[in-house]
Design a protein around this motif. Structure first.
Motif, PDB file in Angstrom:
ATOM      1  N   VAL A   1      -4.912   4.276  -0.429  1.00 56.60           N
ATOM      2  CA  VAL A   1      -3.893   5.005  -1.189  1.00 56.60           C
ATOM      3  C   VAL A   1      -4.427   6.378  -1.598  1.00 56.60           C
ATOM      4  O   VAL A   1      -3.726   7.394  -1.483  1.00 56.60           O
ATOM      5  CB  VAL A   1      -3.461   4.209  -2.440  1.00 56.60           C
ATOM      6  CG1 VAL A   1      -2.499   5.035  -3.300  1.00 56.60           C
ATOM      7  CG2 VAL A   1      -2.798   2.902  -2.034  1.00 56.60           C
ATOM      8  N   THR A   2      -5.667   6.424  -2.036  1.00 49.33           N
ATOM      9  CA  THR A   2      -6.288   7.700  -2.413  1.00 49.33           C
ATOM     10  C   THR A   2      -6.311   8.655  -1.230  1.00 49.33           C
ATOM     11  O   THR A   2      -5.961   9.840  -1.356  1.00 49.33           O
ATOM     12  CB  THR A   2      -7.724   7.469  -2.935  1.00 49.33           C
ATOM     13  OG1 THR A   2      -7.672   6.613  -4.082  1.00 49.33           O
ATOM     14  CG2 THR A   2      -8.379   8.783  -3.316  1.00 49.33           C
TER      15      THR A   2
ATOM     16  N   LEU B   1      -2.759  10.005  -0.345  1.00 51.21           N
ATOM     17  CA  LEU B   1      -2.275  11.047  -1.255  1.00 51.21           C
ATOM     18  C   LEU B   1      -3.032  12.354  -1.053  1.00 51.21           C
ATOM     19  O   LEU B   1      -2.446  13.444  -1.113  1.00 51.21           O
ATOM     20  CB  LEU B   1      -2.410  10.579  -2.699  1.00 51.21           C
ATOM     21  CG  LEU B   1      -1.543   9.363  -3.081  1.00 51.21           C
ATOM     22  CD1 LEU B   1      -1.908   8.875  -4.470  1.00 51.21           C
ATOM     23  CD2 LEU B   1      -0.057   9.707  -3.007  1.00 51.21           C
TER      24      LEU B   1
ATOM     25  N   THR C   1       2.652   1.578  -3.325  1.00 47.40           N
ATOM     26  CA  THR C   1       1.763   2.070  -4.375  1.00 47.40           C
ATOM     27  C   THR C   1       1.608   3.580  -4.282  1.00 47.40           C
ATOM     28  O   THR C   1       1.627   4.289  -5.298  1.00 47.40           O
ATOM     29  CB  THR C   1       0.385   1.393  -4.265  1.00 47.40           C
ATOM     30  OG1 THR C   1       0.547  -0.021  -4.371  1.00 47.40           O
ATOM     31  CG2 THR C   1      -0.560   1.886  -5.352  1.00 47.40           C
ATOM     32  N   ALA C   2       1.481   4.084  -3.063  1.00 46.58           N
ATOM     33  CA  ALA C   2       1.349   5.532  -2.863  1.00 46.58           C
ATOM     34  C   ALA C   2       2.614   6.252  -3.331  1.00 46.58           C
ATOM     35  O   ALA C   2       2.537   7.332  -3.935  1.00 46.58           O
ATOM     36  CB  ALA C   2       1.073   5.830  -1.386  1.00 46.58           C
TER      37      ALA C   2
ATOM     38  N   THR D   1      -2.393   0.229  -8.467  1.00 55.99           N
ATOM     39  CA  THR D   1      -2.727  -0.583  -7.293  1.00 55.99           C
ATOM     40  C   THR D   1      -2.936  -2.036  -7.684  1.00 55.99           C
ATOM     41  O   THR D   1      -3.887  -2.374  -8.399  1.00 55.99           O
ATOM     42  CB  THR D   1      -3.996  -0.060  -6.591  1.00 55.99           C
ATOM     43  OG1 THR D   1      -3.841   1.328  -6.318  1.00 55.99           O
ATOM     44  CG2 THR D   1      -4.221  -0.806  -5.282  1.00 55.99           C
TER      45      THR D   1
ATOM     46  N   ARG E   1      -7.216   0.568  -2.557  1.00 57.48           N
ATOM     47  CA  ARG E   1      -7.281   1.737  -3.438  1.00 57.48           C
ATOM     48  C   ARG E   1      -7.763   2.969  -2.681  1.00 57.48           C
ATOM     49  O   ARG E   1      -7.255   4.074  -2.868  1.00 57.48           O
ATOM     50  CB  ARG E   1      -8.205   1.447  -4.626  1.00 57.48           C
ATOM     51  CG  ARG E   1      -7.579   0.525  -5.662  1.00 57.48           C
ATOM     52  CD  ARG E   1      -8.552   0.190  -6.772  1.00 57.48           C
ATOM     53  NE  ARG E   1      -7.896  -0.591  -7.824  1.00 57.48           N
ATOM     54  CZ  ARG E   1      -8.518  -1.378  -8.678  1.00 57.48           C
ATOM     55  NH1 ARG E   1      -9.839  -1.510  -8.602  1.00 57.48           N
ATOM     56  NH2 ARG E   1      -7.858  -2.031  -9.607  1.00 57.48           N
TER      57      ARG E   1
ATOM     58  N   ALA F   1       2.565   6.292  -7.178  1.00 57.69           N
ATOM     59  CA  ALA F   1       1.584   7.257  -7.675  1.00 57.69           C
ATOM     60  C   ALA F   1       2.078   8.688  -7.472  1.00 57.69           C
ATOM     61  O   ALA F   1       1.945   9.541  -8.362  1.00 57.69           O
ATOM     62  CB  ALA F   1       0.249   7.053  -6.968  1.00 57.69           C
TER      63      ALA F   1
ATOM     64  N   THR G   1       0.826  -1.213   0.000  1.00 56.46           N
ATOM     65  CA  THR G   1       0.000   0.000   0.000  1.00 56.46           C
ATOM     66  C   THR G   1       0.861   1.265   0.000  1.00 56.46           C
ATOM     67  O   THR G   1       0.684   2.126  -0.873  1.00 56.46           O
ATOM     68  CB  THR G   1      -0.986  -0.019   1.177  1.00 56.46           C
ATOM     69  OG1 THR G   1      -1.840  -1.165   1.053  1.00 56.46           O
ATOM     70  CG2 THR G   1      -1.848   1.238   1.191  1.00 56.46           C
TER      71      THR G   1
ATOM     72  N   SER H   1      -2.460   7.480 -11.755  1.00 57.16           N
ATOM     73  CA  SER H   1      -3.704   7.365 -10.997  1.00 57.16           C
ATOM     74  C   SER H   1      -3.615   6.155 -10.077  1.00 57.16           C
ATOM     75  O   SER H   1      -2.858   5.213 -10.341  1.00 57.16           O
ATOM     76  CB  SER H   1      -4.897   7.194 -11.950  1.00 57.16           C
ATOM     77  OG  SER H   1      -4.877   5.900 -12.546  1.00 57.16           O
ATOM     78  N   VAL H   2      -4.385   6.180  -9.020  1.00 58.95           N
ATOM     79  CA  VAL H   2      -4.385   5.075  -8.053  1.00 58.95           C
ATOM     80  C   VAL H   2      -4.823   3.773  -8.730  1.00 58.95           C
ATOM     81  O   VAL H   2      -4.256   2.705  -8.477  1.00 58.95           O
ATOM     82  CB  VAL H   2      -5.288   5.406  -6.854  1.00 58.95           C
ATOM     83  CG1 VAL H   2      -5.425   4.203  -5.930  1.00 58.95           C
ATOM     84  CG2 VAL H   2      -4.723   6.599  -6.087  1.00 58.95           C
TER      85      VAL H   2
END
Length: 356
Positions: free
Chosen positions: A216-217, A220, A183-184, A198, A213, A187, A180, A193-194
């Motif tokens: 992570v959104t 950010l 992934t952040a 992801t 997801r 991005a 996680t 984009s997430v």
């Protein structure tokens, strides 16, 4: 401060050594370029070490372990305790990295840089900066000072391995939930984009993927990491083991030692190192292409070509351990094959020219 001193020591590849290595490689008893990526690896290692005839001796895998508060968002199918429970298996050589590092003739350094549970495990280096990164979906993973401290853990461990004779290092990771923050990081630094970056991670179903997801959104949005500042991205949406691994990369670059990047998590650490000091990319080698969808994007950002594509996604440094054989093979080709002149064989390309 060790962090700043290390950055000052990072330079570029030795172009003279690379030219000499390329010239020899092109004149070995084979058609130029016929060994593909193996040739590129040998020439790059020559440039890293500064020797046109590089050799690989002692090798080491550094596994950084840390936990993540974002696990509370339901982003992983595995419980957090698995992080510390796996560490004895690494030390005892019965986990995946233990078997493959042994096969590669590599030692393993296992480091607790941020495990949540305070346990004493014989053989594990206890260098804990804090007991797990904070929940990035609710706020920053750590302070900037903690990020630097964790990076310095990695620098110290790598310098110790190098001082003890390591000529090739590999990155390994352990931390439930760490795809996680990785992934952040991707991005944030890549502007993706997430949804694009992801992946499922380990044993993740559709419900958990959705939570991942969202986490992570949120990370950010809430933390708004500065993509122009690698340390800011690390502190806001990273992890302690990711920080430690970034420190390993920085140390390797400062001492001109090649470092093998493993999969998605270590790829995130490599991105952080490159964001802090872009010249670190010169000293990295990509071991394999992970099964995680975002890993390909990471390698593209770093300008690295993976040696293996086997669908591996375990982490721990397993792909990097396998690739140690390939790096050694590349250097052996450069050193042990003979040139057309040394063998007294007519150069095929030169013969074509002579015959018109």
């Amino acid at each position: 401060m060790l962090y700043h001193e290390t950055l000052k020591q990072i330079g570029g590849l030795n172009e003279e050594a690379m030219l000499s290595a390329r010239d020899r490689m092109d004149n070995l008893i084979k058609p130029p370029g016929s060994l593909g990526l193996l040739e590129e690896i040998a020439v790059k290692v020559a440039g890293i070490i500064g020797n046109p005839r590089p050799q690989i001796g002692k090798r080491s895998v550094i596994v950084m372990a840390g936990d993540h508060g974002v696990i509370n968002e339901g982003v992983s199918a595995a419980p957090q305790d698995v992080t510390w429970q796996m560490l004895p298996a690494f030390i005892n050589g019965v986990a995946g990295i233990g078997v493959l590092a042994r096969h590669a003739g590599a030692s393993i350094a296992v480091v607790d840089v941020g495990v949540a549970t305070d346990v004493e495990i014989p053989g594990v280096m206890k260098c804990r900066v804090k007991s797990g990164a904070d929940n990035i979906a609710q706020g920053p993973a750590m302070t900037r000072e903690e990020a630097v401290a964790a990076v310095e853990v990695g620098i110290r461990v790598a310098l110790r391995e190098i001082e003890q004779g390591a000529t090739l290092l590999a990155l390994g990771d352990m931390g439930i939930g760490n795809t996680t923050p990785s992934t952040a990081i991707l991005a944030a630094l890549g502007g993706y984009s997430v949804a694009e970056v992801t992946g499922r991670g380990t044993m993740v179903n559709d419900e958990v993927l959705g939570k991942k997801r969202q986490a992570v959104t949120s990370a950010l949005t809430i933390n708004n990491p500065d993509s122009a500042d690698g340390l800011d991205v690390l502190a806001k949406v990273g992890g302690l083991e990711i920080a430690g691994l970034a420190g390993v990369v920085l140390a390797c670059a400062s001492k001109r030692v090649p470092v093998l990047v493993d999969g998605f998590i270590t790829g995130a650490a490599a991105l952080i190192a490159a964001a802090i000091e872009p010249k670190t990319k010169y000293f990295m080698l990509a071991s394999h292409l992970s099964g995680e969808p975002g890993h390909k994007l990471m390698l593209e950002m770093l300008g690295l070509k993976p040696m293996l594509n086997m669908g591996m996604r375990l982490g721990e440094g397993t792909g990097a351990a396998l690739a140690m054989h390939i790096v050694e093979a590349a250097c052996r080709v450069l050193n042990e094959m003979v040139t057309f002149a040394e063998a007294g064989v007519v150069d095929m390309e030169e013969d074509k020219l002579l015959k018109g």
